[in-house]
Write an enzyme that holds these catalytic residues in place. Structure first.
Site, PDB file in Angstrom:
ATOM      1  CE1 TYR A   1      -2.236   3.258   2.680  1.00  0.00           C
ATOM      2  CE2 TYR A   1      -3.588   2.654   0.802  1.00  0.00           C
ATOM      3  CZ  TYR A   1      -3.286   3.525   1.833  1.00  0.00           C
ATOM      4  OH  TYR A   1      -4.052   4.649   2.028  1.00  0.00           O
TER       5      TYR A   1
ATOM      6  CE  LYS B   1       2.840   4.843   7.870  1.00  0.00           C
ATOM      7  NZ  LYS B   1       1.448   4.905   8.323  1.00  0.00           N
TER       8      LYS B   1
ATOM      9  CG  ASP C   1       5.956   3.669   0.317  1.00  0.00           C
ATOM     10  OD1 ASP C   1       4.750   3.429   0.118  1.00  0.00           O
ATOM     11  OD2 ASP C   1       6.351   4.412   1.242  1.00  0.00           O
TER      12      ASP C   1
HETATM   13  P1  KE4 Z   1      -0.424   8.463   4.517  1.00  0.00           P
HETATM   14  O1  KE4 Z   1      -0.966   9.152   3.304  1.00  0.00           O
HETATM   15  O2  KE4 Z   1      -1.472   7.684   5.272  1.00  0.00           O
HETATM   16  O3  KE4 Z   1       0.387   9.405   5.419  1.00  0.00           O
HETATM   17  O4  KE4 Z   1       0.686   7.392   4.007  1.00  0.00           O
HETATM   18  C1  KE4 Z   1       0.304   6.432   3.064  1.00  0.00           C
HETATM   19  C2  KE4 Z   1       1.271   5.271   3.120  1.00  0.00           C
HETATM   20  C3  KE4 Z   1       2.246   5.163   2.143  1.00  0.00           C
HETATM   21  N1  KE4 Z   1       3.136   4.149   2.160  1.00  0.00           N
HETATM   22  C4  KE4 Z   1       3.114   3.216   3.142  1.00  0.00           C
HETATM   23  C5  KE4 Z   1       4.120   2.108   3.121  1.00  0.00           C
HETATM   24  C6  KE4 Z   1       2.137   3.285   4.171  1.00  0.00           C
HETATM   25  O5  KE4 Z   1       2.127   2.340   5.139  1.00  0.00           O
HETATM   26  C7  KE4 Z   1       1.200   4.327   4.172  1.00  0.00           C
HETATM   27  C8  KE4 Z   1       0.113   4.443   5.225  1.00  0.00           C
HETATM   28  N2  KE4 Z   1       0.025   3.351   6.138  1.00  0.00           N
HETATM   29  C9  KE4 Z   1      -1.274   3.118   6.730  1.00  0.00           C
HETATM   30  C10 KE4 Z   1      -1.146   1.918   7.670  1.00  0.00           C
HETATM   31  N3  KE4 Z   1      -1.167   0.682   7.011  1.00  0.00           N
HETATM   32  C11 KE4 Z   1      -1.786   4.340   7.419  1.00  0.00           C
HETATM   33  C12 KE4 Z   1      -3.004   4.086   8.301  1.00  0.00           C
HETATM   34  C13 KE4 Z   1      -4.243   4.669   7.687  1.00  0.00           C
HETATM   35  O6  KE4 Z   1      -4.460   4.500   6.466  1.00  0.00           O
HETATM   36  O7  KE4 Z   1      -5.000   5.278   8.477  1.00  0.00           O
END
Ligand code: KE4
Length: 430
Positions: A144, A267, A239
């Protein structure tokens, strides 16, 4: 567990926000039941509006590597906010952040700050497409990269066919440009690049998968992808939104010794404030506006308060031995959970990489593919999740998410978690 106030809030929330939340995974749909509403957080703990305390292994989905509300992070935010929240012109902390990322992640000769991991990854693939003049991208099943249209795509009937949207609203024409591979499959990657390597702008990967539970790369796999991208003129994008600064101070690229062309972050570098970043080779990054023609922008990108929070967090995690201690906590937790599961006669295994870990209700000796992760007993996980929650331990509310420890998780918290698991495994076995 008392939950009246959380229930009342969730009832109101569902009238006002889709699913009652501002991000889907928080709604507990995967595990069932209703989410609790947090009142405050401190160190390894979350406290909900009904007065319950939880040992927290989600850490706001990754940012809280030094624990929640660390005094140094809070002080940095309060101190900086007194001088103004956002200026709309450059501020010194943006320069300090760029210098810090470039020092900690040498592949990032130049970096651009954004406001989320999603912004970072969708900007990185736009840069890859603009820099190579190619349109196709490669991602991996189970990875993701945020909710950018090009990422909400799954493999068609085979990795070589066009992508299929996983969400309404993603145009088929765009999904067609995303090819999907199975993670940790060397031959499938070679075959795809042999087939259409000259059309591929970039391959984007979570170097340690954290969004299909926690799946580490097989020996030599990341190097294999590096060689394929180099051979075919595609860009390798790591990523590191989740792995960055977590699986090693320099991220997965430092841990596994593979240098990507571009990296994305989020994060941890915000310390709990909305921050993302992408960076890489200077020749690539200088093609981003206003230095170059590839456009990307953001009103609050690099704002001083978010920079201050992120810099305070990055300062904390550079303490000598920080990551060794973090990995020791993951190992102590996972070893203890595996022992408790054995005693309960439960088929269970774990993965752990630095400060992240994965729990699998599976009889596999090692789980490191998407198919194996999907084949795990998610119903057993869901029973375990709720049994742990009732005993004051908050795990990621999905069998397909990674968990996180922080420097604030002490021996007492790890021991209490394992003790709760001894009972919870018996419940899961039902
Ligand atoms: P954000 O747009 O949520 O800041 O980041 C997206 C993203 C991009 N790449 C990786 C590897 C990620 O894990 C994420 C976001 N992770 C999720 C948890 N699996 C965020 C939690 C959520 O969607 O609320």
């Amino acid at each position: 567990m008392q939950s009246d106030r959380s229930h009342a809030l969730f009832t109101r929330a569902r009238e006002l926000m889709p699913g009652g939340v501002n991000s889907p995974v928080r709604a507990f749909k995967s595990v069932g039941g209703e989410p609790f509403f947090a009142q405050r957080a401190e160190g390894a703990f979350l406290f909900d509006v009904d007065g319950n305390r939880y040992i927290d292994y989600v850490g706001s989905w990754g940012p809280m590597l030094a624990g929640h509300n660390h005094p140094a992070v809070l002080e940095a935010v309060l101190r900086t906010a007194r001088d103004g929240l956002s200026f709309g012109v450059p501020n010194p902390l943006e320069v300090t952040m760029a210098e810090t990322i470039a020092r900690l992640v040498p592949s990032c000769e130049m970096v651009r700050m954004v406001n989320s991991g999603t912004e970072a990854t969708l900007s990185a693939i736009r840069l890859a497409r603009g820099a190579t003049g190619r349109t196709r991208i490669v991602k991996f099943e189970g990875c993701y990269h945020g909710h950018g249209d090009s990422f909400l795509v799954k493999a068609g009937s085979g990795a070589l066919t066009f992508g299929v949207p996983t969400s309404p609203g993603v145009p088929k024409a765009l999904a067609d440009l995303t090819l999907t591979l199975p993670y940790n499959d060397f031959d499938a990657a070679t075959a795809l690049f042999d087939e259409c390597g000259s059309d591929i702008a970039c391959l984007i990967i979570e170097p340690v998968v954290g969004n299909a539970n926690c799946l580490p790369p097989r020996e030599g796999y990341l190097q294999h992808l590096r060689e394929l991208c180099t051979k075919h003129g595609a860009l390798l994008v790591f990523d590191e939104v989740m792995t960055g600064f977590r699986v090693a101070l320099g991220g997965a690229q430092a841990r596994y010794g593979v240098r990507p062309d571009l990296s994305t972050f989020g994060k941890v570098i915000g310390g709990g404030m909305p921050v993302g970043a992408y960076g890489g080779r200077r020749a690539l990054m200088e093609q981003v506006s206003p230095a170059g023609p590839i456009y990307q922008a953001g009103t609050l990108s690099g704002n001083p308060v978010a920079m201050a929070a992120g810099l305070a967090m990055l300062e904390l995690i550079q303490a000598p031995g920080f990551h060794e201690a973090l990995e020791a906590k993951s190992n102590a937790l996972c070893d203890g959970l595996e022992a408790a599961a054995r005693d309960a006669g439960i088929a269970f295994t774990t993965n752990r990489v630095g400060g992240m870990f994965g729990l699998f209700f599976s009889s596999e000796a090692k789980v490191d593919t998407y198919a194996q992760a999907m084949a795990c007993d998610s119903a057993a996980f869901n029973r375990f999740f709720h049994a742990m929650l009732e005993r004051g331990v908050y795990l990621a509310p999905s069998a397909f998410e990674a968990g996180f420890v922080s420097s604030a998780h002490g021996d007492a918290e790890i021991a209490a978690t394992i003790e709760a698991a001894r009972e919870a495994f018996r419940v899961a076995k039902a």
